[in-house]
Design a protein around this motif. Structure first.
Motif, short mmCIF file in Angstrom:
data_model
loop_
_atom_site.label_atom_id
_atom_site.label_comp_id
_atom_site.label_asym_id
_atom_site.label_seq_id
_atom_site.Cartn_x
_atom_site.Cartn_y
_atom_site.Cartn_z
N ARG A 93 -4.21 6.86 3.44
CA ARG A 93 -3.39 7.88 2.77
C ARG A 93 -3.56 7.79 1.25
NH1 ARG A 93 0.99 6.26 6.82
NH2 ARG A 93 0.88 7.88 8.43
N CYS A 94 -3.62 6.56 0.73
CA CYS A 94 -3.86 6.39 -0.71
C CYS A 94 -5.19 7.01 -1.12
CB CYS A 94 -3.87 4.90 -1.06
SG CYS A 94 -2.25 4.11 -1.06
N GLU B 42 -1.94 3.31 5.70
CA GLU B 42 -1.41 3.53 4.35
C GLU B 42 -2.53 3.54 3.33
OE1 GLU B 42 1.44 4.48 3.44
OE2 GLU B 42 2.60 4.16 5.26
N ILE C 61 -8.67 -0.42 -2.29
CA ILE C 61 -7.92 0.33 -1.27
C ILE C 61 -8.81 0.61 -0.06
CG2 ILE C 61 -6.66 2.46 -0.82
CD1 ILE C 61 -6.08 2.57 -3.86
N LEU D 75 0.82 -1.21 0.00
CA LEU D 75 0.00 0.00 0.00
C LEU D 75 0.86 1.26 0.00
CD1 LEU D 75 -2.70 -1.30 2.46
CD2 LEU D 75 -3.18 -0.39 0.18
N GLU D 76 2.00 1.20 0.68
CA GLU D 76 2.90 2.36 0.68
C GLU D 76 3.44 2.62 -0.73
OE1 GLU D 76 6.90 4.05 2.95
OE2 GLU D 76 6.34 1.94 3.13
N LYS E 169 0.79 4.21 -2.67
CA LYS E 169 0.63 5.60 -2.26
C LYS E 169 1.65 6.50 -2.96
CE LYS E 169 2.75 6.93 1.32
NZ LYS E 169 3.26 7.03 2.71
N ARG F 283 0.81 9.70 -5.93
CA ARG F 283 1.07 11.14 -5.75
C ARG F 283 1.10 11.88 -7.07
NH1 ARG F 283 5.90 10.24 -1.32
NH2 ARG F 283 4.55 9.88 0.51
N ASN G 74 -5.08 10.90 -1.07
CA ASN G 74 -4.41 11.42 -2.26
C ASN G 74 -5.32 11.33 -3.48
OD1 ASN G 74 -2.06 12.04 -0.91
ND2 ASN G 74 -1.03 10.12 -1.42
#
Length: 499
Positions: free
Chosen positions: A90-91, A87, A71, A46-47, A50, A54, A94
């Motif tokens: 965060r995805c 994570e 996600i 997942l990181e 992410k 971006r 974004n």
């Protein structure tokens, strides 16, 4: 250091970004059914997603319905409070920020309900992400905000979060400085409060329980040199839509009714540079209007002690009338300067409204408080009629301990004692001053000439000799101009009045 990706999610030679993004999502989709990834592998996958997300280029699979669903399922796993879920959030944050169409996808998949439920007792990290997600879906979606507030108890969860933040600025915890994440989470939650109170129109009591927490943050936070910056600006914005009269004991505590108003005046005072008389930062014009609006809301409450305090702090004092108003460095003088400042188009209207309401929305009182020079633009632009008696000496004396010039706000005795404004000036400087008065008379052409002249005749008489024969506009020969005073004399409309 990040955990290594699982073998199935690692990049292979010749694979482009789009292909790798699709394979990462395939791995995560499979993991939802088979649970074949460890916690660290899931978080690493997942990181990586992410980081790719971006930049929206070649990331279309992330922004598709299948991508948001995959996600989201990882982010809203029941009872989850782990790095992988964070994570995933965060995805999503974004994606919703960069590609607006994903916000409706997020709503259609039912994730707002899960986000509201997860907000209860969320950690500071999760509070930041969840508040941002819910903030973003208030724009351009069909989300049912009222349902989230009542059925999912989002209002209660937000109130509890604000209470936790308020403790940082009061009591035993005041010595602990809030972390950067604390500040970020608070800012996002405050922005969410403003949007919810703005878009949910039929709930007058919305977040009324949060007023004491917001005011505790406002009073307890140490002010920087220029206070109008987050999270102070977001606290002010959040308070704007709330009925402070309904929370009277919190907004104006019986033990000290002025404690919160004093803080707002302090913020206002520090936000305008005292030496220059101009904003200390360009941010003043962006963030000053909400502060002025909040002060106007307070003026409209029935708290007479509070209104008296604001009048004393924000309207010119008797001492300031020894010279034309707006010439000093007091807060009242700086506010007057802002009321017609060309560099502050957003705030000057709000400042004029505030000063007008502090004058009980009475035209004559407004003019006597700030001077016709500062009041005229506001009154004319809002088609507010000006009583003729405003310019009479008796009226000027009735609201002040000493007779004042309603044009400048200066006391007449100080005006008479003042030195000749043309003394020591060159002919060129005299001519410029004469032309300034020419424009002044043109601008106030609707004001009765005898009344207007009564309070400016000494300056006019000194400038008159320079204006009539020496006007540079006439000397060019390109255009023929005539001073309104000269024209009035020729037409027999000019009248000399006794003192």
């Amino acid at each position: 250091m990040s955990s290594p990706l699982p073998p199935a999610a690692r990049s292979v030679p010749g694979e482009n970004k789009l292909q790798h993004v699709q394979r990462l999502l395939d791995v995560l989709r499979t993991d939802l059914d088979e649970k074949n990834l460890s916690s660290s592998e899931r978080a690493a996958t997942l990181e990586k997603l992410k980081v790719y997300g971006r930049d929206p280029k070649q990331c279309d699979p992330i922004f598709s319905k299948e991508g948001i669903e995959t996600i989201g399922e990882h982010g809203f796993v029941d009872g989850s409070d782990c790095p992988a879920a964070r994570e995933a959030l965060r995805c999503l944050a974004n994606a919703l920020l960069l590609v607006p169409r994903t916000r409706q996808i997020f709503v259609d998949l039912g994730f707002p309900v899960k986000a509201a439920a997860k907000f209860a007792n969320a950690s500071v990290d999760d509070e930041f992400l969840l508040a941002r997600l819910m903030l973003l879906i208030t724009y351009g979606t069909t989300v049912d905000l009222e349902s989230l507030l009542s059925e999912q108890k989002l209002e209660q969860s937000i109130d509890e979060a604000l209470a936790r933040h308020a403790k940082t600025y009061s009591g035993d915890e005041k010595a602990r400085s809030p972390s950067a994440m604390d500040e970020m989470a608070l800012s996002e939650t405050l922005k969410l409060v403003f949007n919810l109170s703005h878009f949910v129109k039929d709930r007058e009591d919305l977040f009324i329980k949060s007023v004491p927490h917001l005011l505790a943050i406002l009073r307890g936070r140490e002010l920087p040199p220029f206070p109008l910056q987050p999270p102070i600006t977001f606290v002010i914005n959040a308070l704007i839509n709330m009925d402070l009269s309904a929370s009277k004991d919190d907004a104006f505590p019986p033990s000290d009714p002025l404690c919160n108003v004093r803080r707002l005046v302090e913020i206002l005072d520090k936000s305008i540079d005292a030496n220059l008389g101009f904003p200390a930062s360009t941010s003043w014009d962006e963030n000053g209007a909400p502060l002025i609006t909040l002060l106007r809301r307070i003026v409209q409450t029935p708290e007479e002690e509070v209104k008296s305090y604001l009048k004393k702090q924000l309207l010119p004092s008797e001492e300031e009338r020894n010279q034309p108003l707006g010439k000093g460095t007091s807060l009242a003088a700086r506010l007057l300067q802002q009321s017609n400042s060309a560099s502050s188009p957003n705030t000057r209207e709000s400042v004029s409204y505030l000063l007008f309401e502090l004058s009980n929305s009475n035209v004559q009182e407004f003019i006597l408080n700030v001077g016709y020079g500062y009041a005229s633009g506001f009154l004319v632009s809002h088609n507010i009629p000006i009583p003729t008696e405003t310019f009479q000496a008796d009226a000027a004396a009735s609201s002040a301990s000493k007779p004042i010039n309603p044009i400048t706000g200066q006391t007449l005795e100080s005006e008479q004692a003042a030195a000749d404004p043309f003394e020591g000036k060159t002919e060129e400087e005299k001519e410029r001053e004469a032309e300034r008065l020419f424009v002044l008379f043109e601008r106030h052409g609707n004001t009765p000439i005898p009344l207007f002249y009564r309070f400016t005749r000494r300056l006019v008489s000194r400038a008159w000799a320079n204006l009539r024969p020496r006007s540079r506009l006439k000397k060019t020969g390109v255009v023929k101009v005539k001073n309104p005073v000269e024209q009035a004399v020729e037409e027999g409309r000019f009248q000399e009045l006794d003192d």
